[in-house]
Design an enzyme around this catalytic site. Sequence first.
Site, PDB file in Angstrom:
ATOM      1  N   ASP A 162      -4.044   2.107  -2.039  1.00 39.72           N
ATOM      2  CA  ASP A 162      -3.302   3.260  -2.558  1.00 39.72           C
ATOM      3  C   ASP A 162      -4.210   4.492  -2.515  1.00 39.72           C
ATOM      4  O   ASP A 162      -5.209   4.563  -3.238  1.00 39.72           O
ATOM      5  CB  ASP A 162      -2.844   2.995  -3.996  1.00 39.72           C
ATOM      6  CG  ASP A 162      -2.028   1.716  -4.113  1.00 39.72           C
ATOM      7  OD1 ASP A 162      -1.190   1.473  -3.228  1.00 39.72           O
ATOM      8  OD2 ASP A 162      -2.250   0.956  -5.066  1.00 39.72           O
ATOM      9  N   SER A 164      -3.547  -4.006  -2.530  1.00 40.72           N
ATOM     10  CA  SER A 164      -2.938  -2.713  -2.242  1.00 40.72           C
ATOM     11  C   SER A 164      -3.987  -1.682  -1.863  1.00 40.72           C
ATOM     12  O   SER A 164      -5.070  -1.631  -2.448  1.00 40.72           O
ATOM     13  CB  SER A 164      -2.162  -2.232  -3.475  1.00 40.72           C
ATOM     14  OG  SER A 164      -1.470  -1.041  -3.208  1.00 40.72           O
ATOM     15  N   SER A 174       0.817  -1.212   0.000  1.00 41.68           N
ATOM     16  CA  SER A 174       0.000   0.000   0.000  1.00 41.68           C
ATOM     17  C   SER A 174       0.847   1.256   0.000  1.00 41.68           C
ATOM     18  O   SER A 174       2.057   1.216   0.233  1.00 41.68           O
ATOM     19  CB  SER A 174      -0.927   0.007   1.225  1.00 41.68           C
ATOM     20  OG  SER A 174      -1.747  -1.147   1.243  1.00 41.68           O
TER      21      SER A 174
END
Length: 321
Positions: A259, A257, A219
């Site tokens: 993000d 992830s 991340s």
Amino acid sequence: MAPVQTPRRVRDLGVVVGTQPTGPLNAITDVPGVRVGQTTISTGDLHTGVTAIVPDGYADGLPAAVAVGNGYGKLVGSTQVDELGVIETPVLLTGTLSVFRVADALLTWLLDRDPRATSLNPVVGETNDGHLSDVRRRPITPEHVHAALDSASADRPAEGCVGAGTGTSALGFKAGIGTASRTAGRGTVGVLVQANFSGTLTVLGTPVPAAPLDADGNSCMIVVATDLPLDARQLGRVARRAVFAMGRVGSDFSPGSGDYAVAFGTHRPPAFADRELRPVFQATTESVEEALLNSLTMATTTVGYQGRTAQAVPHDLVRPR
């Protein structure tokens, strides 16, 4: 074992990202009125911490937006930012399982300063530092959070293995906190990142392969600040470019992830034409790219939870050939 190397910013290694000029510190604190404070826990099985981005005027609401590149994460307060287009607290970063403790401690800190407040929207993001830190212990206390907030200054923030980046890794190497800035027309864009994502490290377009880390969490948290008079819609456009910039350093935007980018302005907008955004977008992508590289080159090899290790990127791999 790799030789011990002194942490250095990428510019000191000869890597110049983009063409726009940096601010005096090449940091998010080049934006007037933005301060950063950090608390670091680095001992035995614990490598984690808190990073606080504290803009002046937050209590009155500052224009802001959130961009989600991949929503596999915990960004406390994001829906209200989307709905109202403002932040009304500092922005804090930490490790995944401590995010709710940090949000609660931030609320206490804010309530102590405003006895009339009955509704506040803390904005707290995270990445998973469980490869190097025992996340189940959730070691962050109110004292850690309040220390980060109370120590916030306009100096260049420490980078690498500090604060919320103490236990993070990215692109096969030890990473952490990174920062950078650019001047853009009549203002400044500054960025701070908490890097903890997978992919192949890429420096100025050249891949730098590394042995993959068997790490949990892929991340990235990106905080963008500017003193340009942008409204929330325009800041949303800036925030999306911040996430895009992860691809410039080799992110693979993996399915696991989280993000995120939070973009805020320190000046409430009278008006700013969309046609003027081109240098702002460029300033954002260049700053994010350089901040991510700084998060790596300023980090040091770390041995953490259960003896797991994350190696610092060898600077010779980063220097221009």
